[in-house]
Structures are given as C-alpha cells and as structure tokens.
Design a protein around this motif. Sequence first.
Motif, PDB file in Angstrom:
ATOM      1  N   MET A  68       0.955  -1.147   0.065  1.00 30.61           N
ATOM      2  CA  MET A  68       0.092  -0.061  -0.004  1.00 30.61           C
ATOM      3  C   MET A  68       0.907   1.248   0.082  1.00 30.61           C
ATOM      4  SD  MET A  68      -2.825  -1.307   2.584  1.00 30.61           S
ATOM      5  CE  MET A  68      -3.681   0.201   3.203  1.00 30.61           C
ATOM      6  N   ARG A  69       2.210   1.188   0.814  1.00 27.92           N
ATOM      7  CA  ARG A  69       2.656   2.274   0.663  1.00 27.92           C
ATOM      8  C   ARG A  69       3.579   2.587  -0.664  1.00 27.92           C
ATOM      9  NH1 ARG A  69       6.422   1.125   5.211  1.00 27.92           N
ATOM     10  NH2 ARG A  69       4.955   2.140   6.651  1.00 27.92           N
ATOM     11  N   HIS A 113      -4.280   7.569  -8.805  1.00 22.67           N
ATOM     12  CA  HIS A 113      -4.923   7.376  -7.509  1.00 22.67           C
ATOM     13  C   HIS A 113      -5.856   6.215  -7.796  1.00 22.67           C
ATOM     14  CE1 HIS A 113      -7.799   7.959  -4.351  1.00 22.67           C
ATOM     15  NE2 HIS A 113      -6.698   7.893  -3.661  1.00 22.67           N
ATOM     16  N   LEU A 114      -6.516   6.187  -8.820  1.00 23.23           N
ATOM     17  CA  LEU A 114      -7.573   5.054  -8.989  1.00 23.23           C
ATOM     18  C   LEU A 114      -6.780   3.619  -9.207  1.00 23.23           C
ATOM     19  CD1 LEU A 114     -10.041   6.521 -11.471  1.00 23.23           C
ATOM     20  CD2 LEU A 114     -10.309   6.344  -9.128  1.00 23.23           C
ATOM     21  N   HIS A 129      -7.686  -1.656  -2.085  1.00 15.62           N
ATOM     22  CA  HIS A 129      -8.985  -2.512  -1.736  1.00 15.62           C
ATOM     23  C   HIS A 129      -8.804  -3.906  -1.844  1.00 15.62           C
ATOM     24  CE1 HIS A 129     -11.446   1.104  -3.535  1.00 15.62           C
ATOM     25  NE2 HIS A 129     -11.180   1.369  -2.154  1.00 15.62           N
ATOM     26  N   SER A 130      -7.453  -4.517  -2.339  1.00 14.04           N
ATOM     27  CA  SER A 130      -7.147  -5.839  -2.395  1.00 14.04           C
ATOM     28  C   SER A 130      -6.881  -6.461  -1.031  1.00 14.04           C
ATOM     29  CB  SER A 130      -6.287  -6.124  -3.216  1.00 14.04           C
ATOM     30  OG  SER A 130      -4.953  -5.772  -2.728  1.00 14.04           O
ATOM     31  N   TYR A 131      -6.826  -5.595   0.043  1.00 14.08           N
ATOM     32  CA  TYR A 131      -6.412  -5.715   1.399  1.00 14.08           C
ATOM     33  C   TYR A 131      -7.371  -5.303   2.660  1.00 14.08           C
ATOM     34  CZ  TYR A 131      -1.806  -7.081  -0.531  1.00 14.08           C
ATOM     35  OH  TYR A 131      -0.720  -7.772  -0.996  1.00 14.08           O
ATOM     36  N   ALA A 132      -7.964  -3.896   2.134  1.00 19.13           N
ATOM     37  CA  ALA A 132      -8.880  -3.406   3.135  1.00 19.13           C
ATOM     38  C   ALA A 132     -10.345  -4.211   3.366  1.00 19.13           C
ATOM     39  CB  ALA A 132      -8.950  -1.855   2.583  1.00 19.13           C
ATOM     40  N   VAL A 133     -10.821  -4.152   4.103  1.00 21.81           N
ATOM     41  CA  VAL A 133     -12.279  -4.608   4.589  1.00 21.81           C
ATOM     42  C   VAL A 133     -13.056  -3.635   5.436  1.00 21.81           C
ATOM     43  CG1 VAL A 133     -11.480  -7.022   4.453  1.00 21.81           C
ATOM     44  CG2 VAL A 133     -11.513  -5.784   6.806  1.00 21.81           C
TER      45      VAL A 133
END
Length: 94
Positions: free
Chosen positions: A23-24, A73-74, A81-85
């Motif tokens: 993500m970073r 950014h998109l 989004h592949s990691y965030a819930v």
Amino acid sequence: MVKHIVFWKLREDCDKDAALAEMRSALEPLVGVVPGLLSAEVRRAYTGDYDAVLYSTLTDKAAAEAYQVHPAHLEAKKVVHSYAVGRAACDYEV
C-alpha cells in the motif's frame, strides 16, 4: 491546505506488514504525480480499530477532489482495496 486522513482495517488472512508495504509503495509515490498532492505517508496503526493509516496533504479542496479521480490514484486504490475490509476517512482545511 487540506489534510486527507484515511484509516483502513486489513483482512485478517493477509500478511499485514507485506500489505502495508505494498500500500505504501502504491500511494506514497503519487506525490509529484498527482497535481496538488504535497505529501503522503502510509503507516501501521498501533492503537484503535484500524491497521493502517494514510496521512496526506493537498494544496486545496479542488486538488483533493481531483486526487480522488486521478488515474494514478485509482490504480493505487486497487492495491488498497485488495487488502482493506473497512475504512474511515476525514478531510479538513488547515
């Protein structure tokens, strides 16, 4: 100036340190690419209900709005989004 802060809860089944690093790598290099994005830091949260946080600064509200739809950014959001819930965000003017 606008501060844009986002908190994410990451999937329990992922390696959170590796997810955070990815993500970073997706978000921080947007500085200098997205007009008006002055700074971006992605860090591991160690208190509260979230695992990761983005702390960023933009020149003004117009830049903050343009950041949201900028193609770079998109693309970065796909990684997030592949990691965030879960997510919480706040923008405020300085």
